[in-house]
Motif scaffolding. Sequence first.
Motif, PDB file in Angstrom:
ATOM      1  N   PRO A  78     -28.370   4.489   1.254  1.00 55.58           N
ATOM      2  CA  PRO A  78     -29.531   4.856   1.946  1.00 55.58           C
ATOM      3  C   PRO A  78     -29.485   5.840   2.811  1.00 55.58           C
ATOM      4  O   PRO A  78     -30.113   7.515   2.989  1.00 55.58           O
ATOM      5  CB  PRO A  78     -30.838   3.939   2.326  1.00 55.58           C
ATOM      6  CG  PRO A  78     -30.268   2.070   1.661  1.00 55.58           C
ATOM      7  CD  PRO A  78     -28.792   2.539   1.616  1.00 55.58           C
ATOM      8  N   THR A  79     -28.741   6.308   3.467  1.00 54.45           N
ATOM      9  CA  THR A  79     -28.151   6.443   4.014  1.00 54.45           C
ATOM     10  C   THR A  79     -26.317   6.348   5.149  1.00 54.45           C
ATOM     11  O   THR A  79     -26.100   5.382   4.377  1.00 54.45           O
ATOM     12  CB  THR A  79     -29.033   6.350   5.225  1.00 54.45           C
ATOM     13  OG1 THR A  79     -28.223   7.544   6.892  1.00 54.45           O
ATOM     14  CG2 THR A  79     -28.894   5.333   6.096  1.00 54.45           C
ATOM     15  N   LEU A  80     -26.350   8.216   5.934  1.00 56.45           N
ATOM     16  CA  LEU A  80     -24.962   7.641   6.483  1.00 56.45           C
ATOM     17  C   LEU A  80     -24.881   7.641   7.631  1.00 56.45           C
ATOM     18  O   LEU A  80     -23.540   7.532   7.684  1.00 56.45           O
ATOM     19  CB  LEU A  80     -24.077   9.133   5.302  1.00 56.45           C
ATOM     20  CG  LEU A  80     -23.696   9.190   3.961  1.00 56.45           C
ATOM     21  CD1 LEU A  80     -23.025  10.561   3.684  1.00 56.45           C
ATOM     22  CD2 LEU A  80     -22.657   8.493   3.374  1.00 56.45           C
ATOM     23  N   LEU A 197     -38.950   1.001   5.684  1.00 56.05           N
ATOM     24  CA  LEU A 197     -38.209   1.665   4.057  1.00 56.05           C
ATOM     25  C   LEU A 197     -38.542   0.079   3.331  1.00 56.05           C
ATOM     26  O   LEU A 197     -38.571  -0.587   3.600  1.00 56.05           O
ATOM     27  CB  LEU A 197     -36.906   1.402   4.254  1.00 56.05           C
ATOM     28  CG  LEU A 197     -36.030   2.993   5.028  1.00 56.05           C
ATOM     29  CD1 LEU A 197     -34.220   2.210   4.634  1.00 56.05           C
ATOM     30  CD2 LEU A 197     -36.484   3.931   4.574  1.00 56.05           C
ATOM     31  N   ASP A 198     -39.198   0.405   2.037  1.00 58.96           N
ATOM     32  CA  ASP A 198     -39.743  -0.068   1.469  1.00 58.96           C
ATOM     33  C   ASP A 198     -39.247  -0.680   0.376  1.00 58.96           C
ATOM     34  O   ASP A 198     -39.085  -0.391  -0.541  1.00 58.96           O
ATOM     35  CB  ASP A 198     -41.284   0.224   0.428  1.00 58.96           C
ATOM     36  CG  ASP A 198     -41.824  -0.012   0.109  1.00 58.96           C
ATOM     37  OD1 ASP A 198     -42.136  -1.788  -0.189  1.00 58.96           O
ATOM     38  OD2 ASP A 198     -42.206  -0.350  -1.446  1.00 58.96           O
ATOM     39  N   THR A 201     -34.915  -5.946   1.151  1.00 56.06           N
ATOM     40  CA  THR A 201     -33.744  -6.219   2.426  1.00 56.06           C
ATOM     41  C   THR A 201     -34.482  -6.570   3.171  1.00 56.06           C
ATOM     42  O   THR A 201     -34.548  -7.692   3.917  1.00 56.06           O
ATOM     43  CB  THR A 201     -32.156  -6.035   2.279  1.00 56.06           C
ATOM     44  OG1 THR A 201     -31.885  -7.134   3.161  1.00 56.06           O
ATOM     45  CG2 THR A 201     -32.698  -4.575   2.586  1.00 56.06           C
ATOM     46  N   PHE A 202     -35.438  -5.547   3.826  1.00 62.60           N
ATOM     47  CA  PHE A 202     -36.589  -5.659   5.449  1.00 62.60           C
ATOM     48  C   PHE A 202     -37.444  -6.481   4.674  1.00 62.60           C
ATOM     49  O   PHE A 202     -38.623  -6.744   5.843  1.00 62.60           O
ATOM     50  CB  PHE A 202     -36.420  -3.993   5.279  1.00 62.60           C
ATOM     51  CG  PHE A 202     -35.056  -2.657   6.009  1.00 62.60           C
ATOM     52  CD1 PHE A 202     -33.969  -3.401   6.580  1.00 62.60           C
ATOM     53  CD2 PHE A 202     -35.384  -1.881   4.662  1.00 62.60           C
ATOM     54  CE1 PHE A 202     -33.564  -2.944   6.817  1.00 62.60           C
ATOM     55  CE2 PHE A 202     -33.413  -1.347   5.575  1.00 62.60           C
ATOM     56  CZ  PHE A 202     -32.607  -1.758   5.611  1.00 62.60           C
ATOM     57  N   GLN A 203     -38.243  -6.328   3.206  1.00 59.64           N
ATOM     58  CA  GLN A 203     -39.073  -6.892   3.372  1.00 59.64           C
ATOM     59  C   GLN A 203     -39.295  -8.636   3.777  1.00 59.64           C
ATOM     60  O   GLN A 203     -39.417  -8.722   4.230  1.00 59.64           O
ATOM     61  CB  GLN A 203     -39.888  -6.599   2.032  1.00 59.64           C
ATOM     62  CG  GLN A 203     -40.390  -5.106   2.013  1.00 59.64           C
ATOM     63  CD  GLN A 203     -40.440  -5.081   0.699  1.00 59.64           C
ATOM     64  OE1 GLN A 203     -40.374  -5.685  -0.204  1.00 59.64           O
ATOM     65  NE2 GLN A 203     -41.313  -4.115   0.060  1.00 59.64           N
ATOM     66  N   ALA A 204     -38.167  -8.879   3.148  1.00 59.01           N
ATOM     67  CA  ALA A 204     -37.138 -10.294   3.575  1.00 59.01           C
ATOM     68  C   ALA A 204     -36.968 -10.819   4.341  1.00 59.01           C
ATOM     69  O   ALA A 204     -37.814 -12.184   5.503  1.00 59.01           O
ATOM     70  CB  ALA A 204     -36.116 -10.586   2.128  1.00 59.01           C
ATOM     71  N   ARG A 205     -36.617  -9.790   5.769  1.00 59.12           N
ATOM     72  CA  ARG A 205     -36.042 -10.054   7.113  1.00 59.12           C
ATOM     73  C   ARG A 205     -37.545 -10.537   7.339  1.00 59.12           C
ATOM     74  O   ARG A 205     -37.582 -11.378   8.629  1.00 59.12           O
ATOM     75  CB  ARG A 205     -35.692  -8.995   7.415  1.00 59.12           C
ATOM     76  CG  ARG A 205     -34.205  -8.936   7.011  1.00 59.12           C
ATOM     77  CD  ARG A 205     -33.561  -7.938   7.289  1.00 59.12           C
ATOM     78  NE  ARG A 205     -32.200  -7.127   6.680  1.00 59.12           N
ATOM     79  CZ  ARG A 205     -31.452  -6.415   7.123  1.00 59.12           C
ATOM     80  NH1 ARG A 205     -31.162  -5.768   8.285  1.00 59.12           N
ATOM     81  NH2 ARG A 205     -30.217  -6.545   5.907  1.00 59.12           N
TER      82      ARG A 205
END
Length: 346
Positions: A78-80, A197-198, A201-205
Amino acid sequence: MSDPRARNGRPTSRDVAQDAGVSQSTVSLVLGGKWHGRVSPATARAVQETADRLGYRPNAAARNLRLGTTRTVLLVVPTLTAPFFGSVYIGAARVAARHGFGIVVYPPDDARPAGPAGNPAGSPFAVPHEAIDGIIASSMTQQALSGFGGTPVVMLDSGPAAAAPTVDFAVEDGMRAVVAHLAALGHRRFGHVAVDLDEWTFQARGEAVADAVAALPGGVLDRAAGSIDVTSAKEAAGRLLDRPVPPTALICDDDLMAAGAYKAARARGLDVPGDLSVTGFDDVQVAVAIEPELTTVRLPARELGEQGMSALLDLLEGGRPETRPLPVELVVRASTAPPSTAPPRT
């Protein structure tokens, strides 16, 4: 015989064949490691010695073209700017190198190249399937890879529902451990500094935090979202700390976001952890670079990259990689303490 390097500057397989007194096909068999049972050991030794003496190296690009492979894998992240993805790359690159593959890293959210209509990720290649053999996509959605056609894909930290082989972290376990740790210290008012961000991993958190707090008697949760960036996280944490009844603990989706939460707290004259406990997620270098050192969830990022590359190699060989979650670990450091006025325990 004259040195072929004097003729064209770089020896070829024809030069090796002429000097060794064999055919070019024999040179290809020997240098490709396929001579056993087809060329005598003495001839193989002579070819290898001639190639070494002339400084000849096979043209890998030409060989791969003949075989219909590029020996190149695309790692999509997603990003560096987040150190976590550097560790993912290191793990993947180590396994790739052992198998003669190279890795190209591509951050669509940072680069945002033009791509086909309806393709959020775009592609760094005009014809992806001719430039790469496979894709490892970390913390992405399957839809974001729509521009890569039928290229084999392994998803990392993207959820068991992904329509591709996956290697995931047990992120829910990590967030449950964070809430349990803070609750044991006496916290009941929590703020979640979430990544906007959709992604699975972030939804689960977020879901794990909400469920764990809801299960606590008297537990209260508030949420503010921002990007994986210190400044954005500082703003999100500030919105939580400015509420009429602010949280006594901030749970951050990322260690960089926790650094932003520190800045928000200090801008308001709050001490960490005396007035406010803060936790992170990932356990990257910033977790021990800030003061006090950060309580966080350690994710084995290099192992994620290693397992992802291994799964892709299995997929490219016609296998069916197994999906399994990688365990995570709560690392307790100095950023968490009992709240300054702890609520009665129930």
